[in-house]
Design a protein around this motif. Structure first.
Motif, PDB file in Angstrom:
ATOM      1  N   LEU A 106      11.051  23.091  18.577  1.00  0.00           N
ATOM      2  CA  LEU A 106       9.717  22.719  18.110  1.00  0.00           C
ATOM      3  C   LEU A 106       9.603  22.927  16.599  1.00  0.00           C
ATOM      4  O   LEU A 106       8.995  22.102  15.894  1.00  0.00           O
ATOM      5  N   ALA A 107      10.186  24.008  16.092  1.00  0.00           N
ATOM      6  CA  ALA A 107      10.169  24.245  14.651  1.00  0.00           C
ATOM      7  C   ALA A 107      10.982  23.192  13.911  1.00  0.00           C
ATOM      8  O   ALA A 107      10.590  22.730  12.827  1.00  0.00           O
ATOM      9  N   GLN A 112      11.519  20.076  14.862  1.00  0.00           N
ATOM     10  CA  GLN A 112      10.734  18.837  14.855  1.00  0.00           C
ATOM     11  C   GLN A 112       9.674  18.870  13.759  1.00  0.00           C
ATOM     12  O   GLN A 112       9.488  17.881  13.036  1.00  0.00           O
ATOM     13  N   GLN A 113       8.986  19.986  13.640  1.00  0.00           N
ATOM     14  CA  GLN A 113       7.967  20.107  12.596  1.00  0.00           C
ATOM     15  C   GLN A 113       8.589  19.973  11.219  1.00  0.00           C
ATOM     16  O   GLN A 113       8.042  19.293  10.340  1.00  0.00           O
ATOM     17  N   HIS A 114       9.745  20.589  11.034  1.00  0.00           N
ATOM     18  CA  HIS A 114      10.413  20.517   9.734  1.00  0.00           C
ATOM     19  C   HIS A 114      10.803  19.080   9.404  1.00  0.00           C
ATOM     20  O   HIS A 114      10.608  18.622   8.268  1.00  0.00           O
ATOM     21  N   SER A 141       9.407  16.378  10.290  1.00  0.00           N
ATOM     22  CA  SER A 141       8.226  15.573   9.966  1.00  0.00           C
ATOM     23  C   SER A 141       7.773  15.771   8.530  1.00  0.00           C
ATOM     24  O   SER A 141       6.969  14.985   8.017  1.00  0.00           O
ATOM     25  N   GLU A 142       8.307  16.793   7.853  1.00  0.00           N
ATOM     26  CA  GLU A 142       7.901  17.114   6.484  1.00  0.00           C
ATOM     27  C   GLU A 142       8.983  16.804   5.453  1.00  0.00           C
ATOM     28  O   GLU A 142       8.799  17.063   4.265  1.00  0.00           O
ATOM     29  N   ARG A 185       6.258  18.095  24.186  1.00  0.00           N
ATOM     30  CA  ARG A 185       6.584  17.872  22.777  1.00  0.00           C
ATOM     31  C   ARG A 185       8.083  18.010  22.513  1.00  0.00           C
ATOM     32  O   ARG A 185       8.602  17.418  21.565  1.00  0.00           O
ATOM     33  N   GLY A 201       8.214  14.956  20.546  1.00  0.00           N
ATOM     34  CA  GLY A 201       8.088  15.375  19.150  1.00  0.00           C
ATOM     35  C   GLY A 201       9.038  14.697  18.199  1.00  0.00           C
ATOM     36  O   GLY A 201       8.807  14.708  16.979  1.00  0.00           O
ATOM     37  N   ASP A 256       7.653  12.224  15.693  1.00  0.00           N
ATOM     38  CA  ASP A 256       6.954  12.666  14.487  1.00  0.00           C
ATOM     39  C   ASP A 256       7.832  12.602  13.241  1.00  0.00           C
ATOM     40  O   ASP A 256       7.323  12.652  12.125  1.00  0.00           O
TER      41      ASP A 256
END
Length: 264
Positions: free
Chosen positions: A41-42, A44-46, A48-49, A97, A101, A104
């Motif tokens: 999950l971390a 995926q967030q990374h 997206s940025e 997610r 995810g 994203d």
């Protein structure tokens, strides 16, 4: 090349606009424990940025892609179990997610599948845009063996797979090899070295116009829910946004000059 590690479970590397996400718990066939879930999950967030990202390769270290939930490890922290099914503001819970995810990142995601691709591992792979599978891999929806159902967004990610195929696999837990996975629509193509082929695909995507790739991705994502007239209108609208643009003109110039295009 830069590298970032999340919880010693997932490694990210970046080179030439391509990210590689590696599940790194090889002795357990990359089974999903709590640190692995948190790390994915971390990651995926990374992604997206990340600026300039054009493609992602998703793979597993060692013999397998992912053997699914490590049930013993997950049950060791029962107090966390309710959190797995708690939806966020978008109505998506953490296990969903894990598969959904990847969208994203905003770029094509290519999964390389070998060894065990079971349960949650298969559902994560279904969240990728393209799946390259080793002929000797074994894919299965094993949730039924634990008395549960596939629930990691499979009703979305497997929308193009025949319903009777999904019912048989979900009801029986039957394992299929790479060739049958392609025939059933679970995978895109077979390759003896799926990680190399996945990298080749990602590299080929990364040298194309990012705007054109994004437009094609949007078209194929949105069209299934539209009428024929709406689909045709969407095609035309997306094409109008590309024609005569900086990237389209560069693609034409590079093609005419016999050189590689240069996209910023």
């Amino acid at each position: 090349m830069s590298q970032q590690v999340f919880h010693e479970r997932v490694t990210l590397t970046f080179q030439e606009h391509v990210a590689e996400v590696t599940l790194s718990r090889p002795r357990e066939h990359n089974g999903l424990d709590w640190p692995m879930i948190d790390a994915l999950l971390a990651a995926q967030q990374h992604l997206s940025e990340v600026d300039g990202l054009r493609a992602v390769v998703l793979k597993g270290e060692g013999e397998s892609f992912c053997a699914g939930l490590d049930m013993a490890a997950i049950m060791s922290s029962p107090e966390r179990l309710p959190s797995l099914l708690a939806p966020d503001g978008q109505g998506i819970n953490p296990v969903q997610r894990l598969a959904l995810g990847w969208r994203d990142a905003g770029v094509p995601v290519i999964a390389a599948l070998q060894g065990h691709v079971y349960g949650g591992g298969l559902q994560i792979a279904l969240g990728a845009d393209i799946r390259v599978v080793c002929p000797r891999a074994r894919l299965a929806l094993l949730e039924i063996a634990w008395g549960i159902i596939p629930d990691m967004g499979i009703s979305v990610t497997a929308a193009d797979v025949r319903g009777d195929v999904l019912r048989e696999l979900a009801w029986t837990g039957r394992k299929v090899d790479g060739a049958e996975a392609v025939a059933l629509g679970l995978a895109t193509r077979v390759a003896d070295d799926p990680q190399r082929i996945a990298r080749d695909i990602a590299t080929a995507v990364a040298v194309r116009s990012p705007r054109a790739v994004a437009a094609a991705r949007e078209l194929f994502a949105r069209a299934p829910g539209m009428s024929e007239r709406e689909r045709l209108a969407l095609e035309a609208s997306l094409q109008r946004g590309l024609l005569g643009g900086e990237e389209q003109l560069e693609a034409v110039a590079a093609r005419m000059a016999g050189r590689e295009p240069r996209f910023t």
